[in-house]
Design a protein around this motif. Structure first.
Motif, PDB file in Angstrom:
ATOM      1  N   ILE A  98      -2.399  -2.871  -4.288  1.00  0.00           N
ATOM      2  CA  ILE A  98      -2.178  -3.478  -5.602  1.00  0.00           C
ATOM      3  C   ILE A  98      -0.809  -4.154  -5.561  1.00  0.00           C
ATOM      4  O   ILE A  98       0.216  -3.493  -5.434  1.00  0.00           O
ATOM      5  CB  ILE A  98      -2.218  -2.410  -6.714  1.00  0.00           C
ATOM      6  CG1 ILE A  98      -3.580  -1.709  -6.732  1.00  0.00           C
ATOM      7  CG2 ILE A  98      -1.907  -3.043  -8.066  1.00  0.00           C
ATOM      8  CD1 ILE A  98      -3.622  -0.482  -7.634  1.00  0.00           C
ATOM      9  N   HIS A  99      -0.808  -5.475  -5.642  1.00  0.00           N
ATOM     10  CA  HIS A  99       0.426  -6.266  -5.594  1.00  0.00           C
ATOM     11  C   HIS A  99       1.036  -6.287  -6.991  1.00  0.00           C
ATOM     12  O   HIS A  99       0.403  -6.718  -7.956  1.00  0.00           O
ATOM     13  CB  HIS A  99       0.102  -7.688  -5.133  1.00  0.00           C
ATOM     14  CG  HIS A  99       1.306  -8.540  -4.942  1.00  0.00           C
ATOM     15  ND1 HIS A  99       1.823  -9.313  -5.945  1.00  0.00           N
ATOM     16  CD2 HIS A  99       2.107  -8.730  -3.873  1.00  0.00           C
ATOM     17  CE1 HIS A  99       2.882  -9.954  -5.502  1.00  0.00           C
ATOM     18  NE2 HIS A  99       3.082  -9.618  -4.249  1.00  0.00           N
ATOM     19  N   THR A 100       2.267  -5.792  -7.125  1.00  0.00           N
ATOM     20  CA  THR A 100       2.919  -5.676  -8.431  1.00  0.00           C
ATOM     21  C   THR A 100       4.250  -6.408  -8.405  1.00  0.00           C
ATOM     22  O   THR A 100       5.009  -6.283  -7.454  1.00  0.00           O
ATOM     23  CB  THR A 100       3.144  -4.189  -8.787  1.00  0.00           C
ATOM     24  OG1 THR A 100       1.883  -3.517  -8.756  1.00  0.00           O
ATOM     25  CG2 THR A 100       3.757  -4.041 -10.158  1.00  0.00           C
ATOM     26  N   LYS A 104       3.238  -7.231 -13.780  1.00  0.00           N
ATOM     27  CA  LYS A 104       1.898  -7.788 -13.620  1.00  0.00           C
ATOM     28  C   LYS A 104       1.406  -7.317 -12.256  1.00  0.00           C
ATOM     29  O   LYS A 104       2.104  -7.473 -11.253  1.00  0.00           O
ATOM     30  CB  LYS A 104       1.936  -9.315 -13.666  1.00  0.00           C
ATOM     31  CG  LYS A 104       0.579  -9.961 -13.495  1.00  0.00           C
ATOM     32  CD  LYS A 104       0.697 -11.472 -13.610  1.00  0.00           C
ATOM     33  CE  LYS A 104      -0.640 -12.141 -13.475  1.00  0.00           C
ATOM     34  NZ  LYS A 104      -0.524 -13.603 -13.610  1.00  0.00           N
ATOM     35  N   SER A 105       0.222  -6.716 -12.241  1.00  0.00           N
ATOM     36  CA  SER A 105      -0.374  -6.228 -10.994  1.00  0.00           C
ATOM     37  C   SER A 105      -1.658  -6.994 -10.714  1.00  0.00           C
ATOM     38  O   SER A 105      -2.428  -7.283 -11.633  1.00  0.00           O
ATOM     39  CB  SER A 105      -0.710  -4.735 -11.098  1.00  0.00           C
ATOM     40  OG  SER A 105       0.455  -3.971 -11.186  1.00  0.00           O
ATOM     41  N   ILE A 106      -1.867  -7.294  -9.438  1.00  0.00           N
ATOM     42  CA  ILE A 106      -3.078  -7.996  -9.017  1.00  0.00           C
ATOM     43  C   ILE A 106      -3.669  -7.260  -7.825  1.00  0.00           C
ATOM     44  O   ILE A 106      -2.956  -6.895  -6.891  1.00  0.00           O
ATOM     45  CB  ILE A 106      -2.772  -9.459  -8.613  1.00  0.00           C
ATOM     46  CG1 ILE A 106      -2.183 -10.214  -9.800  1.00  0.00           C
ATOM     47  CG2 ILE A 106      -4.025 -10.150  -8.079  1.00  0.00           C
ATOM     48  CD1 ILE A 106      -1.653 -11.595  -9.458  1.00  0.00           C
ATOM     49  N   CYS A 107      -4.973  -7.041  -7.890  1.00  0.00           N
ATOM     50  CA  CYS A 107      -5.700  -6.455  -6.775  1.00  0.00           C
ATOM     51  C   CYS A 107      -6.962  -7.302  -6.582  1.00  0.00           C
ATOM     52  O   CYS A 107      -7.651  -7.620  -7.549  1.00  0.00           O
ATOM     53  CB  CYS A 107      -6.070  -5.000  -7.094  1.00  0.00           C
ATOM     54  SG  CYS A 107      -6.864  -4.137  -5.734  1.00  0.00           S
ATOM     55  N   ILE A 108      -7.221  -7.700  -5.353  1.00  0.00           N
ATOM     56  CA  ILE A 108      -8.415  -8.502  -5.076  1.00  0.00           C
ATOM     57  C   ILE A 108      -9.422  -7.604  -4.380  1.00  0.00           C
ATOM     58  O   ILE A 108      -9.184  -7.134  -3.264  1.00  0.00           O
ATOM     59  CB  ILE A 108      -8.073  -9.736  -4.228  1.00  0.00           C
ATOM     60  CG1 ILE A 108      -7.070 -10.601  -4.994  1.00  0.00           C
ATOM     61  CG2 ILE A 108      -9.340 -10.514  -3.877  1.00  0.00           C
ATOM     62  CD1 ILE A 108      -6.511 -11.760  -4.230  1.00  0.00           C
ATOM     63  N   ILE A 109     -10.533  -7.342  -5.066  1.00  0.00           N
ATOM     64  CA  ILE A 109     -11.578  -6.469  -4.528  1.00  0.00           C
ATOM     65  C   ILE A 109     -12.871  -7.265  -4.433  1.00  0.00           C
ATOM     66  O   ILE A 109     -13.353  -7.798  -5.432  1.00  0.00           O
ATOM     67  CB  ILE A 109     -11.765  -5.215  -5.403  1.00  0.00           C
ATOM     68  CG1 ILE A 109     -10.467  -4.440  -5.420  1.00  0.00           C
ATOM     69  CG2 ILE A 109     -12.946  -4.392  -4.928  1.00  0.00           C
ATOM     70  CD1 ILE A 109     -10.506  -3.053  -5.897  1.00  0.00           C
TER      71      ILE A 109
END
Length: 143
Positions: free
Chosen positions: A109-111, A124-129
């Motif tokens: 999880i990129h935060t 802001k957190s981004i996770c690509i699943i």
């Protein structure tokens, strides 16, 4: 004139001695974390360098009974810079559940820090699943 001089020196003194938090201040300590989007959650969190332990304070009714993890969760932090990091589920204490494994396999999880206000860090957190970008925003406040 003396009044203006007094106010100017008071303002300069308050700017010099006021404590402004930086990203570094959020790398270690006890915090309360909130998300702004679904599910809206609040955690107690302890962070020490590259380790983060989270415990959900209260799970909303719609998420109860569907296997949402309530036990304290240990995460590993990989710092990209002082204000940006990736979170990975820590498998040091045993096997990961399927969601945690999927997050780890997807690069974590990129935060990133958006802003600091008072004693809170807005993120802001981004996770690509599986090709889908999942975005979460919230805040982390020092206790």
């Amino acid at each position: 004139m003396k009044y203006h001089l007094f106010l100017s020196s008071l303002l300069l003194a308050s700017l010099s001695f006021g404590q402004e938090l930086t990203c570094e201040d959020f790398k270690k300590g006890e915090f309360i974390m909130n998300t702004f989007s679904s599910p809206v959650l609040e955690w107690d969190m302890t962070r020490d360098g590259n380790k983060q332990v989270e415990t959900i304070k209260e799970l909303p009714e719609e998420f109860q009974g569907i296997g949402y993890p309530m036990d304290p969760k240990t995460l590993r932090i990989e710092w990209i810079d002082d204000c940006t990091y990736k979170l990975f589920a820590d498998d040091a204490n045993g096997e990961l559940d399927s969601i945690s494994q999927l997050i780890n396999d997807s690069g974590g999880i990129h935060t990133e820090l958006i802003k600091i206000e008072g004693k809170c860090f807005y993120y802001k957190s981004i996770c690509i699943i599986e090709g889908e970008e999942i975005v979460s925003e919230g805040k982390l406040c020092k206790k």
